[in-house]
Motif scaffolding. Sequence first.
Motif, PDB file in Angstrom:
ATOM      1  N   MET A   1     -15.222  50.960 -15.015  1.00  0.00           N
ATOM      2  CA  MET A   1     -16.176  51.539 -14.088  1.00  0.00           C
ATOM      3  C   MET A   1     -17.172  50.609 -13.023  1.00  0.00           C
ATOM      4  O   MET A   1     -17.900  50.513 -13.790  1.00  0.00           O
ATOM      5  CB  MET A   1     -15.960  52.179 -14.009  1.00  0.00           C
ATOM      6  CG  MET A   1     -16.665  53.356 -12.934  1.00  0.00           C
ATOM      7  SD  MET A   1     -16.731  54.931 -12.572  1.00  0.00           S
ATOM      8  CE  MET A   1     -16.954  55.446 -11.238  1.00  0.00           C
ATOM      9  N   ARG A   2     -16.916  50.028 -12.251  1.00  0.00           N
ATOM     10  CA  ARG A   2     -17.817  49.435 -11.519  1.00  0.00           C
ATOM     11  C   ARG A   2     -19.056  50.535 -11.136  1.00  0.00           C
ATOM     12  O   ARG A   2     -18.500  51.174 -10.171  1.00  0.00           O
ATOM     13  CB  ARG A   2     -17.105  48.159 -10.422  1.00  0.00           C
ATOM     14  CG  ARG A   2     -16.925  46.473 -11.398  1.00  0.00           C
ATOM     15  CD  ARG A   2     -16.757  46.238 -10.188  1.00  0.00           C
ATOM     16  NE  ARG A   2     -16.234  44.962 -11.553  1.00  0.00           N
ATOM     17  CZ  ARG A   2     -15.399  43.586 -10.968  1.00  0.00           C
ATOM     18  NH1 ARG A   2     -15.199  43.473 -10.124  1.00  0.00           N
ATOM     19  NH2 ARG A   2     -15.199  43.266 -12.390  1.00  0.00           N
ATOM     20  N   ALA A 105     -20.384  43.579 -18.916  1.00  0.00           N
ATOM     21  CA  ALA A 105     -19.216  43.405 -18.599  1.00  0.00           C
ATOM     22  C   ALA A 105     -19.384  43.047 -17.409  1.00  0.00           C
ATOM     23  O   ALA A 105     -18.023  41.800 -17.411  1.00  0.00           O
ATOM     24  CB  ALA A 105     -18.362  44.741 -18.585  1.00  0.00           C
ATOM     25  N   GLU A 138     -20.515  46.622 -14.032  1.00  0.00           N
ATOM     26  CA  GLU A 138     -19.957  47.166 -15.050  1.00  0.00           C
ATOM     27  C   GLU A 138     -20.661  47.150 -16.672  1.00  0.00           C
ATOM     28  O   GLU A 138     -21.078  45.635 -17.124  1.00  0.00           O
ATOM     29  CB  GLU A 138     -18.789  46.402 -14.929  1.00  0.00           C
ATOM     30  CG  GLU A 138     -17.408  47.616 -15.552  1.00  0.00           C
ATOM     31  CD  GLU A 138     -15.993  47.280 -15.871  1.00  0.00           C
ATOM     32  OE1 GLU A 138     -15.463  47.304 -16.792  1.00  0.00           O
ATOM     33  OE2 GLU A 138     -15.511  46.204 -14.705  1.00  0.00           O
ATOM     34  N   PRO A 140     -20.087  47.556 -20.622  1.00  0.00           N
ATOM     35  CA  PRO A 140     -19.053  47.580 -21.277  1.00  0.00           C
ATOM     36  C   PRO A 140     -19.286  49.111 -21.920  1.00  0.00           C
ATOM     37  O   PRO A 140     -19.800  49.806 -21.673  1.00  0.00           O
ATOM     38  CB  PRO A 140     -19.725  46.566 -22.222  1.00  0.00           C
ATOM     39  CG  PRO A 140     -21.421  45.722 -22.122  1.00  0.00           C
ATOM     40  CD  PRO A 140     -21.812  46.866 -20.531  1.00  0.00           C
ATOM     41  N   LEU A 141     -17.825  48.936 -22.948  1.00  0.00           N
ATOM     42  CA  LEU A 141     -17.802  50.597 -23.272  1.00  0.00           C
ATOM     43  C   LEU A 141     -17.189  51.705 -22.385  1.00  0.00           C
ATOM     44  O   LEU A 141     -16.879  52.986 -23.252  1.00  0.00           O
ATOM     45  CB  LEU A 141     -18.886  51.114 -23.763  1.00  0.00           C
ATOM     46  CG  LEU A 141     -20.093  50.402 -24.437  1.00  0.00           C
ATOM     47  CD1 LEU A 141     -20.873  51.157 -25.174  1.00  0.00           C
ATOM     48  CD2 LEU A 141     -19.582  49.793 -26.258  1.00  0.00           C
ATOM     49  N   GLY A 142     -16.284  51.490 -21.649  1.00  0.00           N
ATOM     50  CA  GLY A 142     -15.923  52.294 -20.423  1.00  0.00           C
ATOM     51  C   GLY A 142     -16.549  53.865 -20.416  1.00  0.00           C
ATOM     52  O   GLY A 142     -17.505  53.784 -19.653  1.00  0.00           O
ATOM     53  N   ALA A 143     -15.260  55.154 -20.840  1.00  0.00           N
ATOM     54  CA  ALA A 143     -16.573  56.095 -20.309  1.00  0.00           C
ATOM     55  C   ALA A 143     -17.671  56.386 -20.731  1.00  0.00           C
ATOM     56  O   ALA A 143     -18.647  56.920 -20.379  1.00  0.00           O
ATOM     57  CB  ALA A 143     -14.903  57.231 -20.551  1.00  0.00           C
ATOM     58  N   GLY A 145     -19.798  53.663 -21.014  1.00  0.00           N
ATOM     59  CA  GLY A 145     -20.828  53.093 -20.388  1.00  0.00           C
ATOM     60  C   GLY A 145     -20.976  54.015 -19.211  1.00  0.00           C
ATOM     61  O   GLY A 145     -22.665  53.425 -18.071  1.00  0.00           O
ATOM     62  N   ALA A 146     -20.354  54.747 -18.746  1.00  0.00           N
ATOM     63  CA  ALA A 146     -20.441  55.163 -17.688  1.00  0.00           C
ATOM     64  C   ALA A 146     -21.332  57.008 -17.461  1.00  0.00           C
ATOM     65  O   ALA A 146     -22.188  56.565 -17.403  1.00  0.00           O
ATOM     66  CB  ALA A 146     -19.083  56.125 -17.143  1.00  0.00           C
TER      67      ALA A 146
END
Length: 179
Positions: A1-2, A105, A138, A140-143, A145-146
Amino acid sequence: MRHRFQAEQWLPFPIEDVFRFFSKPDNLPKLMPRWQHARIEKMQLVPPPLPDPDKDAALAGAGSRILLSFRPFPLCPVRLRWDAQIAEFAWNQHFSDLQIKGPFAYWLHRHSVQSSASNGPTGPGILGTLLHDEVTYEIPLGALGAVANTLFVRHQLRRMFAYRQARTLELLSAGKHSR
């Protein structure tokens, strides 16, 4: 997610001086906290179209690459490397640096300037420059990362830009930079 982060600063200096200051890669380590021991490891400069070629030989125009290394937190023995390229450049208007390789990312930082008068109690005053920074990034690490963005990264960006703004004013005021 950006994610997106923005910061603005009004500076009591002509747009040409502010833009030139940010276009010189040698000024980047000066805008980072001393404990990071930031340094430029390598530069491949592609000069922009210059209004004064003799004065502005060390500017980074579109296509320039800068490899920077720094410590991510105080006393860290590990140095992170950040390889960035100037993706676009419009003299005295804006330029963008895009991370090619580094801790994010994705990272795109657009620096924009425009002439602007200060607003005092009696209305417009000193003519200066409004600096606008917009970062799209963004983690890294997907969710995960959010979550990191909410708990840590956004706060670190606010602190980093507050420091950067204070140093920008200090360096431009003291003339301790390459113009």
